[in-house]
Design a protein around this motif. Structure first.
Motif, short mmCIF file in Angstrom:
data_model
loop_
_atom_site.label_atom_id
_atom_site.label_comp_id
_atom_site.label_asym_id
_atom_site.label_seq_id
_atom_site.Cartn_x
_atom_site.Cartn_y
_atom_site.Cartn_z
N ASP A 1 0.85 -1.19 0.00
CA ASP A 1 0.00 0.00 0.00
C ASP A 1 0.89 1.24 0.00
O ASP A 1 1.59 1.52 0.97
CB ASP A 1 -0.91 0.00 1.23
CG ASP A 1 -1.92 -1.12 1.20
OD1 ASP A 1 -1.98 -1.84 0.19
OD2 ASP A 1 -2.66 -1.28 2.19
N CYS A 2 0.82 2.01 -1.09
CA CYS A 2 1.89 2.96 -1.40
C CYS A 2 1.71 4.37 -0.86
O CYS A 2 2.07 5.35 -1.51
CB CYS A 2 2.09 3.00 -2.91
SG CYS A 2 2.86 1.48 -3.52
N GLY A 3 1.18 4.49 0.35
CA GLY A 3 1.11 5.80 0.97
C GLY A 3 0.19 5.81 2.15
O GLY A 3 -0.52 4.85 2.44
N SER A 4 0.21 6.93 2.87
CA SER A 4 -0.65 7.11 4.04
C SER A 4 -1.96 7.78 3.61
O SER A 4 -2.03 8.43 2.58
CB SER A 4 0.06 7.96 5.09
OG SER A 4 1.27 7.33 5.49
N ALA B 1 5.11 5.47 -5.91
CA ALA B 1 5.31 4.11 -6.44
C ALA B 1 6.16 4.16 -7.71
O ALA B 1 7.04 3.31 -7.92
CB ALA B 1 3.96 3.45 -6.71
N ILE C 1 -2.59 1.74 -5.07
CA ILE C 1 -2.58 3.19 -5.27
C ILE C 1 -3.94 3.75 -4.87
O ILE C 1 -4.95 3.47 -5.52
CB ILE C 1 -2.29 3.52 -6.75
CG1 ILE C 1 -1.00 2.84 -7.22
CG2 ILE C 1 -2.25 5.03 -6.94
CD1 ILE C 1 0.25 3.22 -6.46
N ASN D 1 0.27 8.62 -4.05
CA ASN D 1 0.72 7.22 -3.96
C ASN D 1 1.34 6.78 -5.29
O ASN D 1 2.37 6.10 -5.33
CB ASN D 1 -0.45 6.29 -3.67
CG ASN D 1 -1.09 6.48 -2.31
OD1 ASN D 1 -2.04 5.78 -2.00
ND2 ASN D 1 -0.62 7.40 -1.50
N SER E 1 1.82 4.47 5.96
CA SER E 1 2.84 3.78 5.18
C SER E 1 3.77 4.85 4.61
O SER E 1 3.49 5.44 3.58
CB SER E 1 2.18 2.95 4.06
OG SER E 1 3.06 2.00 3.54
#
Length: 297
Positions: A128-131, A175, A166, A171, A143
């Protein structure tokens, strides 16, 4: 348009859905049975979370993953296994004392999100490519860039294909940066997740813009939640992507009609075929995604 479409079925997720539908699988046996049903209906990939069998609560218990995967593999049904590695990112704060985590927090480091991936070596695991502000209230998904680089490096070392989840345009930006840094082996696999509050809204124009930002050679799929799930099957195929359906994202086949995972896959397959595209088999999905062959897998 994509003329050879991989269908993924997200079987159960981690949301509070078990009390809303009797079809949401909870135990490892139920999850495996649902995976087999989805594969028979045309899914080349099954995306697996696990839950505590007694309560239905989301879990990171390696033993539950081990049992679910064992039952799928021993069934003899050919399907690509995709395990979530997103659990362990939940932070719920006290609004009056933001440094004090409260009930519902399950926040661990990047390596501690991966023990089931390290043991079971699935074909795919998610990253999971971000908060994200996760819905209303004071819940966040955490994240960070350093966490993501650490997780991506470890997943790469294991030879597992990361599915880059994404949830918003930032994100996607990060990525793509990990792809440029060599942390993601080609071809990169992106999952564009639409409609999760408060990430990217389910807007076709936004999906098209995100697709245009993907790195060259990327494979990608997209989904939207709730009633947008089936329209998004068509959106994804027409823009050149693969598709995801399943009870993680939507509980209904029609208004007031609770779905099973198999029924949702059957509906998605029908949409894809009526658009003139073919459904990729598990073996063909492995070729398209560049998955590594495993001995005694």
């Amino acid at each position: 348009m994509n003329h050879e479409v991989i269908v993924t079925c997200a079987l159960t997720g981690a949301g509070d859905t078990t009390r809303r539908s009797p079809h949401v699988p909870v135990s490892p046996a139920q999850i495996a049975e649902s995976a087999i049903e989805a594969a028979h209906a045309g899914a080349a990939v099954v995306h697996i979370h696990v839950r505590e069998p007694e309560t239905g609560a989301p879990s990171r218990d390696v033993a539950l993953y081990r049992e679910a995967v064992r039952l799928v593999k021993e069934s003899g049904v050919d399907v690509v296994v995709n395990l979530t590695a997103g659990m362990g990112g939940d932070l719920v704060i006290d609004a009056e004392d933001p440094l004090k985590p409260v009930d519902g927090t399950d926040l661990v480091n990047a390596h501690d999100r991966l023990p089931h991936v390290e043991e079971l070596l699935p074909d795919i695991c998610t990253l999971d490519c971000g908060s994200l502000n996760f819905g209303e209230g004071n819940q966040l998904y955490v994240s960070t860039p350093d966490m993501l680089r650490t997780g991506a490096k470890r997943i790469q070392e294991l030879g597992v294909k990361p599915e880059l989840e994404i949830f918003d345009t930032g994100n996607l930006w990060f990525a793509t940066k990990m792809v440029e840094e060599g942390l993601i082996d080609p071809p990169p696999l992106f999952q564009l997740c639409m409609g999760i509050p408060y990430g990217a809204p389910p807007d076709p124009g936004l999906l098209q813009a995100m697709v245009h930002l993907l790195p060259e050679g990327a494979q990608w799929a997209s989904f939207a939640i709730g009633r947008d799930q089936m329209p998004w099957v068509a959106q994804s195929v027409l823009l050149g992507g693969h598709v995801r359906v399943g009870l993680e994202d939507n509980l209904y086949l029609a208004r007031g009609v609770k779905a099973t995972n198999g029924q949702l896959v059957e509906r998605a397959v029908d949409i894809v075929q009526k658009l003139g595209a073919d459904i990729a088999s598990p073996d063909r999905a492995r070729e398209i995604l560049g998955l590594k062959e495993r001995v005694n897998a």
